[in-house]
Each structure stands twice: as C-alpha cells, then as structure tokens.
Design a protein around this motif. Sequence first.
Motif, mmCIF file in Angstrom:
data_model
loop_
_atom_site.group_PDB
_atom_site.id
_atom_site.type_symbol
_atom_site.label_atom_id
_atom_site.label_comp_id
_atom_site.label_asym_id
_atom_site.label_seq_id
_atom_site.Cartn_x
_atom_site.Cartn_y
_atom_site.Cartn_z
ATOM 1 N N LEU A 8 13.460 -10.673 24.801
ATOM 2 C CA LEU A 8 13.393 -11.710 25.813
ATOM 3 C C LEU A 8 14.462 -11.448 26.864
ATOM 4 O O LEU A 8 15.552 -10.967 26.545
ATOM 5 C CB LEU A 8 13.629 -13.096 25.190
ATOM 6 C CG LEU A 8 12.556 -13.593 24.241
ATOM 7 C CD1 LEU A 8 12.995 -14.879 23.559
ATOM 8 C CD2 LEU A 8 11.250 -13.823 25.007
ATOM 9 N N THR A 9 14.157 -11.781 28.101
ATOM 10 C CA THR A 9 15.165 -11.655 29.152
ATOM 11 C C THR A 9 15.924 -12.970 29.245
ATOM 12 O O THR A 9 15.543 -13.974 28.646
ATOM 13 C CB THR A 9 14.504 -11.337 30.518
ATOM 14 O OG1 THR A 9 13.646 -12.424 30.865
ATOM 15 C CG2 THR A 9 13.740 -10.041 30.455
ATOM 16 N N ASP A 10 16.997 -12.976 29.998
ATOM 17 C CA ASP A 10 17.812 -14.183 30.138
ATOM 18 C C ASP A 10 17.215 -15.196 31.080
ATOM 19 O O ASP A 10 17.741 -16.293 31.224
ATOM 20 C CB ASP A 10 19.222 -13.806 30.600
ATOM 21 C CG ASP A 10 19.978 -13.034 29.531
ATOM 22 O OD1 ASP A 10 19.652 -13.203 28.346
ATOM 23 O OD2 ASP A 10 20.885 -12.263 29.899
ATOM 24 N N GLU A 11 16.148 -14.845 31.779
ATOM 25 C CA GLU A 11 15.559 -15.762 32.765
ATOM 26 C C GLU A 11 14.841 -16.901 32.104
ATOM 27 O O GLU A 11 14.242 -16.853 31.119
ATOM 28 C CB GLU A 11 14.597 -15.006 33.680
ATOM 29 C CG GLU A 11 15.323 -14.033 34.558
ATOM 30 C CD GLU A 11 14.381 -13.328 35.514
ATOM 31 O OE1 GLU A 11 13.315 -13.866 35.825
ATOM 32 O OE2 GLU A 11 14.729 -12.231 35.934
ATOM 33 N N GLU B 165 1.700 -9.431 30.846
ATOM 34 C CA GLU B 165 1.913 -10.613 31.684
ATOM 35 C C GLU B 165 3.366 -11.088 31.610
ATOM 36 O O GLU B 165 3.984 -11.397 32.631
ATOM 37 C CB GLU B 165 0.978 -11.735 31.253
ATOM 38 C CG GLU B 165 1.139 -13.002 32.066
ATOM 39 C CD GLU B 165 0.238 -14.115 31.589
ATOM 40 O OE1 GLU B 165 0.658 -15.274 31.716
ATOM 41 O OE2 GLU B 165 -0.857 -13.840 31.090
ATOM 42 N N LEU B 166 3.928 -11.135 30.414
ATOM 43 C CA LEU B 166 5.324 -11.555 30.252
ATOM 44 C C LEU B 166 6.284 -10.602 30.944
ATOM 45 O O LEU B 166 7.283 -11.027 31.529
ATOM 46 C CB LEU B 166 5.672 -11.685 28.765
ATOM 47 C CG LEU B 166 5.031 -12.860 28.039
ATOM 48 C CD1 LEU B 166 5.219 -12.726 26.533
ATOM 49 C CD2 LEU B 166 5.597 -14.179 28.541
ATOM 50 N N GLN B 167 5.977 -9.313 30.910
ATOM 51 C CA GLN B 167 6.821 -8.336 31.598
ATOM 52 C C GLN B 167 6.711 -8.490 33.118
ATOM 53 O O GLN B 167 7.713 -8.396 33.827
ATOM 54 C CB GLN B 167 6.460 -6.912 31.172
ATOM 55 C CG GLN B 167 6.897 -6.618 29.747
ATOM 56 C CD GLN B 167 6.509 -5.229 29.311
ATOM 57 O OE1 GLN B 167 7.275 -4.304 29.507
ATOM 58 N NE2 GLN B 167 5.316 -5.095 28.732
ATOM 59 N N GLU B 168 5.500 -8.757 33.617
ATOM 60 C CA GLU B 168 5.316 -8.969 35.050
ATOM 61 C C GLU B 168 6.111 -10.177 35.529
ATOM 62 O O GLU B 168 6.611 -10.191 36.649
ATOM 63 C CB GLU B 168 3.832 -9.155 35.382
ATOM 64 C CG GLU B 168 3.037 -7.876 35.330
ATOM 65 C CD GLU B 168 1.555 -8.107 35.561
ATOM 66 O OE1 GLU B 168 1.159 -9.196 36.042
ATOM 67 O OE2 GLU B 168 0.775 -7.188 35.253
ATOM 68 N N ARG B 169 6.217 -11.189 34.689
ATOM 69 C CA ARG B 169 6.973 -12.402 35.038
ATOM 70 C C ARG B 169 8.447 -12.285 34.668
ATOM 71 O O ARG B 169 9.186 -13.247 34.751
ATOM 72 C CB ARG B 169 6.349 -13.611 34.342
ATOM 73 C CG ARG B 169 4.945 -13.905 34.826
ATOM 74 C CD ARG B 169 4.326 -15.172 34.277
ATOM 75 N NE ARG B 169 5.016 -15.833 33.214
ATOM 76 C CZ ARG B 169 4.445 -16.284 32.095
ATOM 77 N NH1 ARG B 169 3.158 -16.111 31.903
ATOM 78 N NH2 ARG B 169 5.151 -16.898 31.169
#
Length: 126
Positions: free
Chosen positions: A123-126, A105-109
């Motif tokens: 974690l991504t920067d978003e 779910e976190l990857q999809e978002r």
Amino acid sequence: MGGDRQSVKTYVPTEQKDVWRDHADELDMSLSEFVRTMVQAGRRGFAPDDTGDSEEAASAGADPGGHDLERGVREALESGPRSWDELVEAVVGDVEDELEATLDELQERNRVRYSGREGGYVLTDE
C-alpha cells in the motif's frame, strides 16, 4: 449491439500483450476478439444481471467484489461437460483476471505499488 464498429486503443506492457495473445491463440480467437470478450465478461461483475433477478444476485453464490461463483461454473459448463480440474481452471482464471484488473486500477490511482525490495505489492501512503 449494432453492426457499426469503432476502434478502441489501449496500451499495455509487452508482457501483458504476450499473455493475452497466447490465451487468444489457445481459444482460437483474434487478439481483438479476445480483448472484447474479456472486457464484456469483466463488465458482468460490475453491472446488474440482465435477468433482473436481484434475489439471485444476492444469494450465497455472489460476493461484494462482484465474483459470482455459481455464474462462473454455469458459464463454464455451457459448452458441455468439464472435469473438476477444468472447472477449477475456469473459475480460478476468472479470479486471477479480477485480481490483475484490481491491482492495475489500484496502481493507476497510486494506492498500491509493486516493490521488489519489499517482496511484492504494498500500500502507498496516500
């Protein structure tokens, strides 16, 4: 649930389908039955318990992530006695499934991504 049935499709990586098929085979279930059962089991962590006993849900056995250790142990024992190792496997398997679903779910978002170069999930920067 009624007797009417509807088809539901999902697309997963080949490796994931292979893991699900192997697990379904171990449980002597069809892949469709396995997916349906796992989805229903996963939803229990996100919906109020049918018993309506909110005090039990708020007990020390439940945590905010929806994983209810006491319920998991009780469900594992419904089919009869289990050894310590069998109980650990049943409970840890639930946690692994929850972790995988959360990471998906976190990857999809686009909140998390897997980076082999960085050694794992980041974690991504978003």
